[in-house]
Design a protein around this motif. Structure first.
Motif, PDB file in Angstrom:
ATOM      1  N   PRO A  52       0.832  -0.452  -0.005  1.00 22.73           N
ATOM      2  CA  PRO A  52       0.134   0.018   0.409  1.00 22.73           C
ATOM      3  C   PRO A  52       0.761   1.664  -0.028  1.00 22.73           C
ATOM      4  O   PRO A  52       1.915   1.108   0.777  1.00 22.73           O
ATOM      5  CB  PRO A  52      -0.988  -0.123   0.849  1.00 22.73           C
ATOM      6  CG  PRO A  52      -0.477  -1.867   1.724  1.00 22.73           C
ATOM      7  CD  PRO A  52       0.117  -1.905   1.249  1.00 22.73           C
ATOM      8  N   ALA A  53       0.624   2.335  -0.945  1.00 25.62           N
ATOM      9  CA  ALA A  53       0.789   3.653  -0.667  1.00 25.62           C
ATOM     10  C   ALA A  53       1.274   3.965   0.614  1.00 25.62           C
ATOM     11  O   ALA A  53       0.042   4.343   1.441  1.00 25.62           O
ATOM     12  CB  ALA A  53       0.486   4.441  -2.150  1.00 25.62           C
ATOM     13  N   ALA A  54       2.051   5.289   0.363  1.00 26.55           N
ATOM     14  CA  ALA A  54       1.513   5.752   1.861  1.00 26.55           C
ATOM     15  C   ALA A  54       0.551   6.879   2.155  1.00 26.55           C
ATOM     16  O   ALA A  54       0.736   7.295   0.523  1.00 26.55           O
ATOM     17  CB  ALA A  54       2.599   6.593   2.101  1.00 26.55           C
ATOM     18  N   PRO A  55      -0.528   6.644   2.190  1.00 27.31           N
ATOM     19  CA  PRO A  55      -1.717   8.031   1.765  1.00 27.31           C
ATOM     20  C   PRO A  55      -1.064   9.552   2.069  1.00 27.31           C
ATOM     21  O   PRO A  55      -0.345   9.485   3.479  1.00 27.31           O
ATOM     22  CB  PRO A  55      -2.986   7.337   3.153  1.00 27.31           C
ATOM     23  CG  PRO A  55      -2.436   6.782   4.920  1.00 27.31           C
ATOM     24  CD  PRO A  55      -0.601   6.274   3.507  1.00 27.31           C
ATOM     25  N   ASP A  56      -1.650  10.701   1.720  1.00 25.37           N
ATOM     26  CA  ASP A  56      -1.542  11.859   1.900  1.00 25.37           C
ATOM     27  C   ASP A  56      -2.812  12.374   3.257  1.00 25.37           C
ATOM     28  O   ASP A  56      -3.773  13.316   3.348  1.00 25.37           O
ATOM     29  CB  ASP A  56      -1.876  12.760   0.432  1.00 25.37           C
ATOM     30  CG  ASP A  56      -1.372  14.382   0.591  1.00 25.37           C
ATOM     31  OD1 ASP A  56      -0.685  14.248   2.114  1.00 25.37           O
ATOM     32  OD2 ASP A  56      -1.925  14.375   0.224  1.00 25.37           O
TER      33      ASP A  56
END
Length: 537
Positions: free
Chosen positions: A2-6
């Protein structure tokens, strides 16, 4: 991945509105709950924890009031619910998270205090398989991990001491700080990791798996140290969840804080002396740099200490002394005649403690018993990029195990000395040679690259000890010689014969065994094979 959320940056200060308390150990619970309530924090709880809080006259909401579901399946299912985990994992300042929480009626949970089902204690009590299974906590670790992941907003506590730190911040500033929440999160993951390690290790043992596909070890910090083996190395001492009797269970009555080397050497001394049954006689081991420099049996501890010291009084200076019986004042008075770093014993008389009290730098450790040398367990050693695991060396050789391979049979006294010497050799760094006579080490050769040199060094020690004691001949004269592994050539055995040994005990198994047997026969000595090697690297 999972990409790091903003997400927005987590706030430094969070004023808690709701705390979830669910603990198996209720020590200090009511006082902490009362403090939280007094600070305006809503209390939510489960099962017996909720009952205890309510019985103390405090307002507390049952978890089922949040979830809309009752506890079920004997309490296995009570906190595994989106209302609970949404309240733990929701990022309050993230618009999508806030929207989801509002749509589904999920309120934030700002403090979690969970200590887990006592799985480790249940195993230690000898409980049966099914009881151990029922003491595996599921909801607790899940809540801890959720809260720790969302430490930007949630303070997670797995011990009363953690909660007390939170309460201290709340009393001082009315909010938890991000710094503390990060620290608590790190502790929380360490706790769940240790818990899972205990469970996986128990399962491996229950299934008889000596080499499971994944292996985990865990420990609880006992002591940080000024340094490790050398001043430029950091070090700390950790205790296993259910430690064997020994250093991890010891009480230090006096003296400076133990160093890394002190603990390593003291453990070596205690493990060695525990090989000798206190009911059969007094035993003392003196250790220096993880190797014994003197071991002896005696009529009492004073006698055993004097005999152990005689083997190598030079090396014993600044060493570690371990005894296998309750320490008495007479033995204590003998021990303090030279500088000793540490004394370790199962118990000690008050008079003995008083003798040591005059030596402020001497560390005195009381273990409450002796480690069981026959108890199975695992040892591990780190290597580059991994670690080695092996079972503890529980080898115990008896007269019935000996195979006499020479023409001359050993006398009963020689058999006793062979077994004594071989027991000591088990605790000497390889290559190891030990000369012993009358239940006393005469000379010890440790850690050499070839067995002949170990035999030569042990002979030198025996001769020097005799000279220092004013005796006319080497302590090795008439001794039994033990080798921790087979003699690959006859030269090591011949060195022992030259030193004065009249009997030899060794594992056997060399392609040149017959050559060594022939040399023993020619020298007129007795030799026994054990069939068991006791390397210690």
């Amino acid at each position: 991945m999972p990409a790091a959320p903003d997400f927005p940056q987590a706030p430094d200060r969070v004023v808690p509105k709701r705390a979830l308390l669910s603990v198996s150990d209720k020590t200090g619970l009511i006082e902490a709950a009362r403090t939280l309530a007094g600070l305006g924090v809503e209390l939510v709880s489960t099962g017996g924890t909720r009952t205890a809080i309510a019985n103390a006259g405090l307002a507390v909401k049952d978890i089922s009031e949040l979830t809309g579901f009752p506890e079920m399946m004997d309490g296995r299912v009570k906190t595994l619910h989106p209302i609970v985990h949404g309240g733990l994992l929701g990022v309050r300042d993230a618009p999508e998270h806030a929207k989801a929480m509002a749509e589904h009626g999920i309120g934030g949970i700002d403090i979690v205090y969970v200590n887990l089902y006592p799985f480790e204690q249940t195993v230690a009590s000898g409980a049966g398989y099914e009881t151990c299974i029922e003491n595996i906590d599921i909801g607790g670790p899940a809540m801890i991990r959720s809260a720790a992941k969302n430490h930007g907003y949630v303070a997670v506590c797995t011990e009363l001491a953690d909660l007390e730190e939170v309460l201290a911040e709340l009393k001082e500033g009315g909010a938890t700080t991000l710094s503390l929440r990060k620290t608590l999160a790190a502790r929380a993951y360490a706790r769940t990791a240790a818990y899972d390690a205990a469970i996986s290790s128990w399962f491996a043992g229950a299934l008889g798996e000596t080499a499971p596909g994944r292996r985990a070890f865990a420990g609880e910090l006992v002591q940080t140290m000024r340094y490790g083996e050398n001043p430029h190395q950091a070090a700390a001492f950790y205790r296993e969840a259910n430690p064997r009797t020994g250093l991890a269970t010891a009480r230090q009555l006096q003296g400076k804080e133990l160093s890394y080397n002190n603990i390593a050497d003291t453990d070596a001394a205690l493990e060695l002396v525990s090989e000798f049954d206190p009911a059969a006689g007094a035993a003392v081991a003196i250790i220096k740099h993880a190797n014994p420099c003197g071991v002896a049996l005696g009529s009492d501890l004073s006698d055993a200490y004097r005999r152990a010291l005689q083997c190598d009084p030079v090396s014993a200076f600044g060493g570690i002394v371990a005894v296998n019986r309750r320490l008495d004042a007479a033995a204590a008075r003998e021990i303090v005649k030279i500088f000793t770093e540490v004394v370790v014993c199962p118990e000690a008389d008050e008079d003995a403690i008083a003798v040591f009290a005059k030596k402020k730098d001497l560390r005195l450790l009381i273990t409450g018993g002796l480690p069981n040398p026959r108890e199975a367990g695992v040892l591990f050693k780190q290597v580059s990029g991994g670690f080695l695991v092996q079972g503890r060396d529980t080898a115990h050789i008896t007269p019935a195990d000996l195979k006499i391979v020479t023409k001359r049979q050993p006398t009963e006294a020689e058999v006793r000395d062979m077994l004594f010497a071989f027991t000591v050799a088990k605790h000497v760094k390889s290559n190891a040679i030990v000369y012993a006579r009358d239940g006393q080490t005469a000379g010890i050769g440790a850690g050499q690259m070839n067995r002949k040199d170990s035999a030569r060094i042990a002979a030198i020690r025996a001769a020097e000890a005799a000279e220092q004691a004013g005796l006319p001949e080497s302590l090795a004269k008439g001794s039994a010689c033990a080798s921790d592994a087979f003699f690959p050539f006859a030269d090591g055995l011949l060195q022992a014969v030259e030193a004065g040994a009249t009997a030899v005990i060794q594992p056997g198994g060399s392609i040149r065994d017959q050559e060594v047997i022939d040399a023993a026969d020619q020298a007129g000595i007795a030799m026994a094979f054990t069939g068991v090697r006791v390397f210690r690297h």
